[in-house]
Design an enzyme around this catalytic site. Structure first.
Site, PDB file in Angstrom:
ATOM      1  N   ASN A 185     -11.126  -2.271  22.471  1.00 57.97           N
ATOM      2  CA  ASN A 185     -10.251  -1.363  23.225  1.00 57.97           C
ATOM      3  C   ASN A 185      -8.858  -1.271  22.627  1.00 57.97           C
ATOM      4  OD1 ASN A 185      -9.158  -0.020  25.789  1.00 57.97           O
ATOM      5  ND2 ASN A 185      -8.006  -1.954  25.756  1.00 57.97           N
ATOM      6  N   VAL A 216      -5.904  -7.848  16.272  1.00 59.50           N
ATOM      7  CA  VAL A 216      -7.111  -7.282  15.650  1.00 59.50           C
ATOM      8  C   VAL A 216      -6.893  -6.929  14.181  1.00 59.50           C
ATOM      9  CG1 VAL A 216      -7.997  -6.424  17.863  1.00 59.50           C
ATOM     10  CG2 VAL A 216      -6.674  -4.871  16.390  1.00 59.50           C
ATOM     11  N   LYS A 222      -9.887   7.349  15.052  1.00 61.27           N
ATOM     12  CA  LYS A 222     -10.736   7.496  16.241  1.00 61.27           C
ATOM     13  C   LYS A 222     -12.034   8.231  15.914  1.00 61.27           C
ATOM     14  CE  LYS A 222      -8.100   5.428  19.315  1.00 61.27           C
ATOM     15  NZ  LYS A 222      -8.529   4.153  19.919  1.00 61.27           N
ATOM     16  N   ILE A 254      -5.215   9.765  29.771  1.00 68.48           N
ATOM     17  CA  ILE A 254      -5.301   8.716  30.781  1.00 68.48           C
ATOM     18  C   ILE A 254      -3.908   8.117  30.948  1.00 68.48           C
ATOM     19  CG2 ILE A 254      -6.504   6.599  31.469  1.00 68.48           C
ATOM     20  CD1 ILE A 254      -8.405   9.007  30.837  1.00 68.48           C
ATOM     21  N   TYR A 292      -4.176   8.751  13.519  1.00 67.95           N
ATOM     22  CA  TYR A 292      -4.830   8.315  14.770  1.00 67.95           C
ATOM     23  C   TYR A 292      -6.169   9.026  14.921  1.00 67.95           C
ATOM     24  CZ  TYR A 292      -5.343   7.682  19.887  1.00 67.95           C
ATOM     25  OH  TYR A 292      -5.801   7.384  21.156  1.00 67.95           O
ATOM     26  N   SER A 338     -11.211   8.481  21.152  1.00 62.55           N
ATOM     27  CA  SER A 338     -10.256   9.388  21.800  1.00 62.55           C
ATOM     28  C   SER A 338     -10.724  10.822  21.570  1.00 62.55           C
ATOM     29  CB  SER A 338      -8.871   9.201  21.170  1.00 62.55           C
ATOM     30  OG  SER A 338      -8.041  10.305  21.489  1.00 62.55           O
TER      31      SER A 338
HETATM   32  P1  NAD Z   1      -2.260   0.435  26.208  1.00 61.04           P
HETATM   33  O1  NAD Z   1      -1.109   0.581  25.310  1.00 61.04           O
HETATM   34  O2  NAD Z   1      -2.058  -0.032  27.594  1.00 61.04           O
HETATM   35  O3  NAD Z   1      -3.370  -0.494  25.549  1.00 61.04           O
HETATM   36  C1  NAD Z   1      -3.463  -0.741  24.170  1.00 61.04           C
HETATM   37  C2  NAD Z   1      -3.545  -2.231  23.976  1.00 61.04           C
HETATM   38  O4  NAD Z   1      -3.784  -2.528  22.590  1.00 61.04           O
HETATM   39  C3  NAD Z   1      -2.266  -2.952  24.386  1.00 61.04           C
HETATM   40  O5  NAD Z   1      -2.582  -3.963  25.315  1.00 61.04           O
HETATM   41  C4  NAD Z   1      -1.758  -3.543  23.081  1.00 61.04           C
HETATM   42  O6  NAD Z   1      -1.133  -4.798  23.226  1.00 61.04           O
HETATM   43  C5  NAD Z   1      -3.035  -3.696  22.290  1.00 61.04           C
HETATM   44  N1  NAD Z   1      -2.794  -3.837  20.854  1.00 61.04           N
HETATM   45  C6  NAD Z   1      -1.989  -3.083  20.071  1.00 61.04           C
HETATM   46  N2  NAD Z   1      -2.002  -3.563  18.816  1.00 61.04           N
HETATM   47  C7  NAD Z   1      -2.842  -4.635  18.803  1.00 61.04           C
HETATM   48  C8  NAD Z   1      -3.266  -5.557  17.812  1.00 61.04           C
HETATM   49  N3  NAD Z   1      -2.837  -5.487  16.543  1.00 61.04           N
HETATM   50  N4  NAD Z   1      -4.127  -6.547  18.171  1.00 61.04           N
HETATM   51  C9  NAD Z   1      -4.563  -6.643  19.438  1.00 61.04           C
HETATM   52  N5  NAD Z   1      -4.195  -5.807  20.431  1.00 61.04           N
HETATM   53  C10 NAD Z   1      -3.344  -4.808  20.108  1.00 61.04           C
HETATM   54  O7  NAD Z   1      -2.940   1.872  26.245  1.00 61.04           O
HETATM   55  P2  NAD Z   1      -4.413   2.337  26.652  1.00 61.04           P
HETATM   56  O8  NAD Z   1      -4.307   3.799  26.832  1.00 61.04           O
HETATM   57  O9  NAD Z   1      -4.995   1.508  27.720  1.00 61.04           O
HETATM   58  O10 NAD Z   1      -5.218   2.092  25.302  1.00 61.04           O
HETATM   59  C11 NAD Z   1      -6.514   1.531  25.244  1.00 61.04           C
HETATM   60  C12 NAD Z   1      -7.339   2.310  24.247  1.00 61.04           C
HETATM   61  O11 NAD Z   1      -7.572   3.624  24.756  1.00 61.04           O
HETATM   62  C13 NAD Z   1      -6.660   2.500  22.897  1.00 61.04           C
HETATM   63  O12 NAD Z   1      -7.598   2.313  21.859  1.00 61.04           O
HETATM   64  C14 NAD Z   1      -6.213   3.947  22.942  1.00 61.04           C
HETATM   65  O13 NAD Z   1      -6.059   4.520  21.673  1.00 61.04           O
HETATM   66  C15 NAD Z   1      -7.344   4.552  23.734  1.00 61.04           C
HETATM   67  N6  NAD Z   1      -7.074   5.875  24.307  1.00 61.04           N
HETATM   68  C16 NAD Z   1      -6.103   6.037  25.257  1.00 61.04           C
HETATM   69  C17 NAD Z   1      -5.870   7.295  25.788  1.00 61.04           C
HETATM   70  C18 NAD Z   1      -4.808   7.553  26.832  1.00 61.04           C
HETATM   71  O14 NAD Z   1      -4.576   8.741  27.185  1.00 61.04           O
HETATM   72  N7  NAD Z   1      -4.171   6.540  27.368  1.00 61.04           N
HETATM   73  C19 NAD Z   1      -6.634   8.380  25.343  1.00 61.04           C
HETATM   74  C20 NAD Z   1      -7.607   8.182  24.389  1.00 61.04           C
HETATM   75  C21 NAD Z   1      -7.823   6.912  23.887  1.00 61.04           C
END
Ligand code: NAD
Length: 252
Positions: free
Chosen positions: A91, A65, A159, A188, A155, A141
């Site tokens: 995402n 991305v 967000k 999460i 971050y 987030s």
């Molecule tokens: P995750 O690490 O499993 O998923 C993040 C994904 O983003 C990964 O698959 C990674 O390969 C991909 N990614 C990273 N850099 C990238 C790039 N340059 N191009 C394309 N893809 C890229 O973790 P998740 O928690 O499932 O994260 C999904 C979203 O949820 C994220 O935006 C994260 O910030 C947000 N989020 C997560 C939480 C939590 O507690 N897990 C809380 C709030 C927000």
């Protein structure tokens, strides 16, 4: 839910919330282009296997991305493969620990390039290829919506930016009947939050879960189903909004 025969692109779908969403869509009859980051240690084939187990339809497509061309190619893959694009889910995201004193311009820009500009690229590429009735969802987030988090200013800023971006896009695309919304996950359990260096790690998550009114941290499926709601016809009059999915963490 009325989403049958629709087509979605999902960035960051090799793991976590993105993977859960591909599976959710499979159950709803939505075909997915599973966007996977080449450097990700998680196997996108596992996402595809889960989709097939749920009798769903999907293809894997590598996307970074950080470049417009790569995201445009992801959205175009949906059109080439399935002849249409209905939902674009921004995402993908990264999380890095950085005290303010160590927040170099480079760290700041690297974060915003993925977590904010990457969202713009995804929503823009999706909207350009959608006809009336499309839906865009960005993953924000609580750190950007309602909650301060030390050592994560970049971050949080990214967000928070996502929320402003989504509101303005919703107004702009309303006349085309394309909606734009955000989800605001709390804690999460995913590879991102299980990382003990940049986030809470397994022990930290367990402890944090005890303080959440729901009594535990969330599961990726519990965010995926809300994204599914925000793209389905069940939410057809909701646009420009952000839904908090946090088990009551931020209202305690
Ligand atoms: P995750 O690490 O499993 O998923 C993040 C994904 O983003 C990964 O698959 C990674 O390969 C991909 N990614 C990273 N850099 C990238 C790039 N340059 N191009 C394309 N893809 C890229 O973790 P998740 O928690 O499932 O994260 C999904 C979203 O949820 C994220 O935006 C994260 O910030 C947000 N989020 C997560 C939480 C939590 O507690 N897990 C809380 C709030 C927000």
């Amino acid at each position: 839910m009325t989403s049958h025969n629709k087509v979605a692109i999902i960035t960051g779908a090799a793991s976590g919330i993105g993977r859960a969403l591909a599976v959710h869509y499979a159950r709803q009859g939505v075909a997915s282009v599973i966007g996977t980051f080449p450097g990700d240690p998680h196997d996108p084939e596992e996402t595809l296997r889960l989709v097939k187990d749920a009798s769903g339809e999907a293809v894997i497509h590598e996307v970074d991305v950080r470049t417009t061309a790569s995201v445009d190619a992801l959205a175009q893959r949906a059109v080439d493969e399935y002849g249409r694009l209905d939902y674009a889910i921004a995402n993908a995201g990264i999380l890095r620990n950085s005290p303010l004193g160590e927040m170099t311009d480079e760290r700041w820009h690297d974060m915003l390039n993925v977590d904010l500009t990457g969202v713009l690229r995804t929503l823009r590429a999706g909207a350009e290829r959608m006809s009336d009735g499309g839906a865009l969802v960005a993953v924000s987030s609580i750190a950007g919506g309602v909650y301060g988090w030390e050592e994560h200013a970049h971050y949080a800023a990214a967000k928070a930016g996502v929320l402003g971006l989504v509101r303005s896009v919703a107004v702009e695309l309303g006349p085309r009947q394309i909606r734009a919304n955000a989800v605001i996950p709390g804690l999460i359990e995913t590879p991102q939050s299980l990382d003990p260096v940049n986030s809470l790690g397994p022990e930290g998550l367990k402890r944090a879960g005890n303080d959440i009114p729901w009594g535990r941290v969330g599961k990726p499926e519990e965010v995926a189903s809300v994204i599914g709601f925000l793209t389905s016809d069940d939410s057809r009059y909701i646009t420009g909004q952000a839904l908090v999915v946090d088990g009551g963490l931020t209202v305690k």
